[in-house]
Design a protein around this motif. Sequence first.
Motif, mmCIF file in Angstrom:
data_model
loop_
_atom_site.group_PDB
_atom_site.id
_atom_site.type_symbol
_atom_site.label_atom_id
_atom_site.label_comp_id
_atom_site.label_asym_id
_atom_site.label_seq_id
_atom_site.Cartn_x
_atom_site.Cartn_y
_atom_site.Cartn_z
ATOM 1 N N ASP A 122 0.835 -1.207 0.000
ATOM 2 C CA ASP A 122 0.000 0.000 0.000
ATOM 3 C C ASP A 122 0.871 1.258 0.000
ATOM 4 O O ASP A 122 0.615 2.213 -0.751
ATOM 5 C CB ASP A 122 -0.889 0.039 1.248
ATOM 6 C CG ASP A 122 -1.905 -1.085 1.308
ATOM 7 O OD1 ASP A 122 -2.345 -1.562 0.250
ATOM 8 O OD2 ASP A 122 -2.267 -1.473 2.440
ATOM 9 N N ILE A 123 1.867 1.259 0.860
ATOM 10 C CA ILE A 123 2.746 2.426 0.989
ATOM 11 C C ILE A 123 3.454 2.721 -0.324
ATOM 12 O O ILE A 123 3.528 3.880 -0.765
ATOM 13 C CB ILE A 123 3.755 2.208 2.133
ATOM 14 C CG1 ILE A 123 3.025 2.198 3.477
ATOM 15 C CG2 ILE A 123 4.839 3.286 2.123
ATOM 16 C CD1 ILE A 123 3.871 1.751 4.650
ATOM 17 N N GLU A 124 3.935 1.688 -0.973
ATOM 18 C CA GLU A 124 4.631 1.868 -2.255
ATOM 19 C C GLU A 124 3.687 2.437 -3.306
ATOM 20 O O GLU A 124 4.056 3.322 -4.088
ATOM 21 C CB GLU A 124 5.212 0.530 -2.720
ATOM 22 C CG GLU A 124 6.129 0.637 -3.930
ATOM 23 C CD GLU A 124 7.339 1.530 -3.683
ATOM 24 O OE1 GLU A 124 7.786 2.200 -4.646
ATOM 25 O OE2 GLU A 124 7.833 1.572 -2.524
ATOM 26 N N LEU A 125 2.448 1.948 -3.307
ATOM 27 C CA LEU A 125 1.461 2.444 -4.259
ATOM 28 C C LEU A 125 1.153 3.918 -4.010
ATOM 29 O O LEU A 125 1.086 4.724 -4.950
ATOM 30 C CB LEU A 125 0.176 1.608 -4.151
ATOM 31 C CG LEU A 125 -0.978 1.983 -5.074
ATOM 32 C CD1 LEU A 125 -0.585 1.827 -6.542
ATOM 33 C CD2 LEU A 125 -2.211 1.129 -4.760
ATOM 34 N N LEU A 126 0.979 4.295 -2.763
ATOM 35 C CA LEU A 126 0.605 5.666 -2.425
ATOM 36 C C LEU A 126 1.713 6.673 -2.716
ATOM 37 O O LEU A 126 1.453 7.868 -2.842
ATOM 38 C CB LEU A 126 0.205 5.752 -0.957
ATOM 39 C CG LEU A 126 -1.103 5.051 -0.578
ATOM 40 C CD1 LEU A 126 -1.292 5.028 0.927
ATOM 41 C CD2 LEU A 126 -2.292 5.723 -1.256
ATOM 42 N N LYS A 127 2.933 6.196 -2.826
ATOM 43 C CA LYS A 127 4.060 7.079 -3.129
ATOM 44 C C LYS A 127 4.086 7.514 -4.591
ATOM 45 O O LYS A 127 4.800 8.466 -4.946
ATOM 46 C CB LYS A 127 5.383 6.390 -2.788
ATOM 47 C CG LYS A 127 5.666 6.262 -1.304
ATOM 48 C CD LYS A 127 6.990 5.553 -1.076
ATOM 49 C CE LYS A 127 7.335 5.439 0.400
ATOM 50 N NZ LYS A 127 8.616 4.694 0.607
#
Length: 339
Positions: free
Chosen positions: A18-23
């Motif tokens: 999720d974190i990678e996507l939101l970046k």
Amino acid sequence: MYGLLMVDVEGTQLNEADIELLKQTQVGGLILFARNVDNPDQVRSLCNQIRSINPHIIIGVDQEGGRVARLRQGFTPLPAMGKLGELFEQNPTQALKLSFYCGYLMAAEVLAVGIDLSFAPVLDVNGISQVIGDRGFHTNPEGVVALSTQFMRGMKAAGMATTGKHFPGHGSVAPDSHIAQAIDEREFAEIEQYDMQTFVQTLPWLDALMPAHVVFSKVDDKPAGFSQKWLQEIIRKKIGFNGVLFSDDLSMQAAHVAGGAGERVKAAINAGCDMALVCNDRTAALQALQTAQTLPLPNQQRMANMKASIPTWQGTLESTCQQFTKWQEAKIAVNEFLS
């Protein structure tokens, strides 16, 4: 900088994927579902975590009332809007007042936990649609206009931007576009004089629109959300709407006519949508992300105008909502109606 994709996350807190996507620069929005929600404090924590990674992100949810309510535990339940339509037939004054309270209460509680907007109101006439039903305010356009205007007045009094859906109207076509292709074979004049009136007559209250995944075959062979005729010629030019255009979820079955996830995003953006929703399918979201890198970012001024009107709050739902002067009054009125 606002990206053109609205995506989702897996659970009640972010994982590494999720974190990678939101970046990613192309991600400009995130929509929450029931699986992301335990209670108000947890939702606030999740929203803060999301914004720590992507400060400009727009966080949305479907909190219409009735069966479409992602926020339940710890939030005030809302009636299906069709129940207000039934009341409107018996006591229009009470129904209109209650519609204002529902819009205000919904917006106050959604904003209080850090979410920017609920994709509401549903402006479809409650006709033969298998997916609209009592999500619609009334069985005729006049009732929808009267009740939804009060609902939007309530939303705006609490500080929330409004999103009318599903343009130009999903209520007069039976198939559920989530699971099947939906085709409306009526002439444009009939659609304009009936279904479209709920959008045209509430235009001053609308900050955003969401087009339907319905093919109106006498107008275009593409679903409205993929159609330049609908989005540019009719929405932008004919009726003069200059707010944000959100696609409906591009993972829905009726959207698959455009091809794979990347093709669907490209079709929506090229037709005129500002932000494309790709939900409940991480593989599709990653494919959409690759395509989004080749597409222009949305109109930044339109996105900024909508975002600028949304207040930011911190604290518990209860403590924050005390700052909304009509929250307690609205909560009592809605609870009495449901009891």
